[in-house]
Write a protein that holds these residues in place. Structure first.
Motif, mmCIF file in Angstrom:
data_model
loop_
_atom_site.group_PDB
_atom_site.id
_atom_site.type_symbol
_atom_site.label_atom_id
_atom_site.label_comp_id
_atom_site.label_asym_id
_atom_site.label_seq_id
_atom_site.Cartn_x
_atom_site.Cartn_y
_atom_site.Cartn_z
ATOM 1 N N THR A 109 0.845 -1.181 0.000
ATOM 2 C CA THR A 109 0.000 0.000 0.000
ATOM 3 C C THR A 109 0.884 1.237 0.000
ATOM 4 O O THR A 109 2.048 1.183 0.407
ATOM 5 N N GLU A 110 0.323 2.338 -0.463
ATOM 6 C CA GLU A 110 1.021 3.612 -0.357
ATOM 7 C C GLU A 110 0.981 4.057 1.101
ATOM 8 O O GLU A 110 0.156 3.567 1.875
ATOM 9 N N PRO A 111 1.818 4.982 1.481
ATOM 10 C CA PRO A 111 1.726 5.517 2.841
ATOM 11 C C PRO A 111 0.343 6.124 3.081
ATOM 12 O O PRO A 111 -0.271 6.676 2.159
ATOM 13 N N ILE A 112 -0.135 6.017 4.291
ATOM 14 C CA ILE A 112 -1.430 6.600 4.652
ATOM 15 C C ILE A 112 -1.310 8.121 4.586
ATOM 16 O O ILE A 112 -0.350 8.698 5.089
ATOM 17 N N ARG A 113 -2.289 8.729 3.916
ATOM 18 C CA ARG A 113 -2.321 10.184 3.780
ATOM 19 C C ARG A 113 -3.593 10.724 4.433
ATOM 20 O O ARG A 113 -4.486 9.965 4.779
ATOM 21 N N ILE A 114 -3.670 12.024 4.545
ATOM 22 C CA ILE A 114 -4.857 12.678 5.098
ATOM 23 C C ILE A 114 -5.484 13.555 4.020
ATOM 24 O O ILE A 114 -4.795 14.376 3.390
ATOM 25 N N ASP A 115 -6.791 13.359 3.801
ATOM 26 C CA ASP A 115 -7.538 14.164 2.832
ATOM 27 C C ASP A 115 -7.555 15.606 3.324
ATOM 28 O O ASP A 115 -8.013 15.885 4.429
ATOM 29 N N GLU A 116 -7.034 16.504 2.500
ATOM 30 C CA GLU A 116 -6.899 17.900 2.920
ATOM 31 C C GLU A 116 -8.233 18.601 3.151
ATOM 32 O O GLU A 116 -8.300 19.626 3.834
ATOM 33 N N PHE A 117 -9.312 18.062 2.595
ATOM 34 C CA PHE A 117 -10.614 18.712 2.740
ATOM 35 C C PHE A 117 -11.460 18.099 3.853
ATOM 36 O O PHE A 117 -12.205 18.798 4.515
ATOM 37 N N THR A 118 -11.350 16.772 4.046
ATOM 38 C CA THR A 118 -12.196 16.104 5.046
ATOM 39 C C THR A 118 -11.453 15.771 6.329
ATOM 40 O O THR A 118 -12.082 15.484 7.340
ATOM 41 N N GLY A 119 -10.113 15.735 6.260
ATOM 42 C CA GLY A 119 -9.327 15.337 7.419
ATOM 43 C C GLY A 119 -9.306 13.825 7.638
ATOM 44 O O GLY A 119 -8.742 13.353 8.621
ATOM 45 N N LYS A 120 -9.891 13.064 6.720
ATOM 46 C CA LYS A 120 -9.953 11.599 6.836
ATOM 47 C C LYS A 120 -8.685 10.977 6.252
ATOM 48 O O LYS A 120 -8.050 11.515 5.346
ATOM 49 N N ARG A 121 -8.329 9.796 6.784
ATOM 50 C CA ARG A 121 -7.132 9.099 6.315
ATOM 51 C C ARG A 121 -7.489 8.152 5.169
ATOM 52 O O ARG A 121 -8.572 7.557 5.145
ATOM 53 N N PHE A 122 -6.531 7.985 4.231
ATOM 54 C CA PHE A 122 -6.739 7.104 3.086
ATOM 55 C C PHE A 122 -5.410 6.584 2.572
ATOM 56 O O PHE A 122 -4.352 7.122 2.886
ATOM 57 N N THR A 123 -5.493 5.517 1.778
ATOM 58 C CA THR A 123 -4.314 4.968 1.117
ATOM 59 C C THR A 123 -4.751 4.258 -0.155
ATOM 60 O O THR A 123 -5.930 3.939 -0.327
ATOM 61 N N PHE A 124 -3.794 4.010 -1.035
ATOM 62 C CA PHE A 124 -4.059 3.299 -2.287
ATOM 63 C C PHE A 124 -3.294 1.982 -2.330
ATOM 64 O O PHE A 124 -2.224 1.847 -1.734
ATOM 65 N N PHE A 125 -3.854 1.022 -3.063
ATOM 66 C CA PHE A 125 -3.206 -0.247 -3.385
ATOM 67 C C PHE A 125 -3.795 -0.701 -4.703
ATOM 68 O O PHE A 125 -4.598 0.029 -5.301
ATOM 69 N N THR A 126 -3.367 -1.849 -5.213
ATOM 70 C CA THR A 126 -3.903 -2.309 -6.500
ATOM 71 C C THR A 126 -4.410 -3.737 -6.396
ATOM 72 O O THR A 126 -3.978 -4.510 -5.543
ATOM 73 N N ASP A 127 -5.323 -4.070 -7.313
ATOM 74 C CA ASP A 127 -5.806 -5.442 -7.407
ATOM 75 C C ASP A 127 -4.841 -6.240 -8.289
ATOM 76 O O ASP A 127 -3.832 -5.699 -8.756
ATOM 77 N N PRO A 128 -5.091 -7.537 -8.540
ATOM 78 C CA PRO A 128 -4.144 -8.329 -9.333
ATOM 79 C C PRO A 128 -3.910 -7.818 -10.757
ATOM 80 O O PRO A 128 -2.909 -8.150 -11.373
ATOM 81 N N ASP A 129 -4.826 -7.006 -11.293
ATOM 82 C CA ASP A 129 -4.647 -6.435 -12.631
ATOM 83 C C ASP A 129 -4.191 -4.982 -12.597
ATOM 84 O O ASP A 129 -4.286 -4.257 -13.575
ATOM 85 N N ASN A 130 -3.689 -4.550 -11.444
ATOM 86 C CA ASN A 130 -3.168 -3.202 -11.265
ATOM 87 C C ASN A 130 -4.261 -2.129 -11.296
ATOM 88 O O ASN A 130 -3.983 -0.968 -11.544
ATOM 89 N N LEU A 131 -5.515 -2.517 -11.060
ATOM 90 C CA LEU A 131 -6.597 -1.547 -10.938
ATOM 91 C C LEU A 131 -6.396 -0.790 -9.636
ATOM 92 O O LEU A 131 -6.236 -1.404 -8.582
ATOM 93 N N PRO A 132 -6.361 0.537 -9.684
ATOM 94 C CA PRO A 132 -6.128 1.296 -8.464
ATOM 95 C C PRO A 132 -7.323 1.222 -7.517
ATOM 96 O O PRO A 132 -8.459 1.513 -7.913
ATOM 97 N N LEU A 133 -7.061 0.846 -6.284
ATOM 98 C CA LEU A 133 -8.087 0.749 -5.251
ATOM 99 C C LEU A 133 -7.668 1.635 -4.080
ATOM 100 O O LEU A 133 -6.482 1.834 -3.834
ATOM 101 N N GLU A 134 -8.659 2.142 -3.366
ATOM 102 C CA GLU A 134 -8.394 3.039 -2.238
ATOM 103 C C GLU A 134 -9.122 2.532 -1.016
ATOM 104 O O GLU A 134 -10.233 2.006 -1.104
ATOM 105 N N LEU A 135 -8.492 2.685 0.124
ATOM 106 C CA LEU A 135 -9.162 2.501 1.415
ATOM 107 C C LEU A 135 -9.348 3.893 1.991
ATOM 108 O O LEU A 135 -8.391 4.684 2.053
ATOM 109 N N TYR A 136 -10.557 4.204 2.422
ATOM 110 C CA TYR A 136 -10.881 5.523 2.959
ATOM 111 C C TYR A 136 -11.534 5.329 4.308
ATOM 112 O O TYR A 136 -12.544 4.659 4.435
ATOM 113 N N GLU A 137 -10.920 5.883 5.340
ATOM 114 C CA GLU A 137 -11.397 5.668 6.703
ATOM 115 C C GLU A 137 -12.643 6.519 6.977
ATOM 116 O O GLU A 137 -12.667 7.712 6.697
#
Length: 138
Positions: A109-137
């Protein structure tokens, strides 16, 4: 395609029904979406005339993803800044625990970042076909 922006009637869309994903290796993607991400199989169908599988996946009791396989699908640019679908985001309650779980499966996964507008934490990773996926807290 240009839209005429005068005298139009807006559609009354109530929800997103599903997201369709075409994968390159059906069994690998099926395992990823069910065993790693935790989607439940609602239905699995083989369409012989198209040499294609269709896997209907749910999150909780809600139908969410159609996972398709086709013989030799062409690759698609899928990085977050490419034109078209930017990414698919999943809401989680604890992003650090979610990242640890993905890491335990060998998923980077990418390092956890903070959404500058909502203050929520998120990160990106990919599925087996390199489709970009995000986790948003939440």
């Amino acid at each position: 395609m240009k839209f005429k922006l005068t005298n139009y009637i807006m559609l009354h869309i109530s929800n997103i029904h599903h997201i369709a994903i075409i994968c390159s290796d059906y069994e690998v993607s099926k395992k990823f979406y069910t065993e790693v991400l935790g989607f439940r199989v609602m239905g699995e169908y083989y369409r012989a005339e198209r040499k294609s599988y269709k896997l209907d996946l749910a999150l909780g009791n809600r139908y969410v993803i159609e996972l398709f396989s086709f013989p030799d699908p062409p690759p698609r640019v899928s990085q977050p800044e490419a034109r078209g679908l930017r990414h698919l985001a999943f809401e989680v309650t604890d992003i650090e625990d979610s990242v640890k779980m993905l890491t335990s499966y060998g998923i980077k996964t990418e390092p956890i970042r903070i959404d500058e507008f909502t203050g929520k934490r998120f990160t990106f990773f990919t599925d087996p076909d390199n489709l970009p996926l995000e986790l948003y807290e939440s």
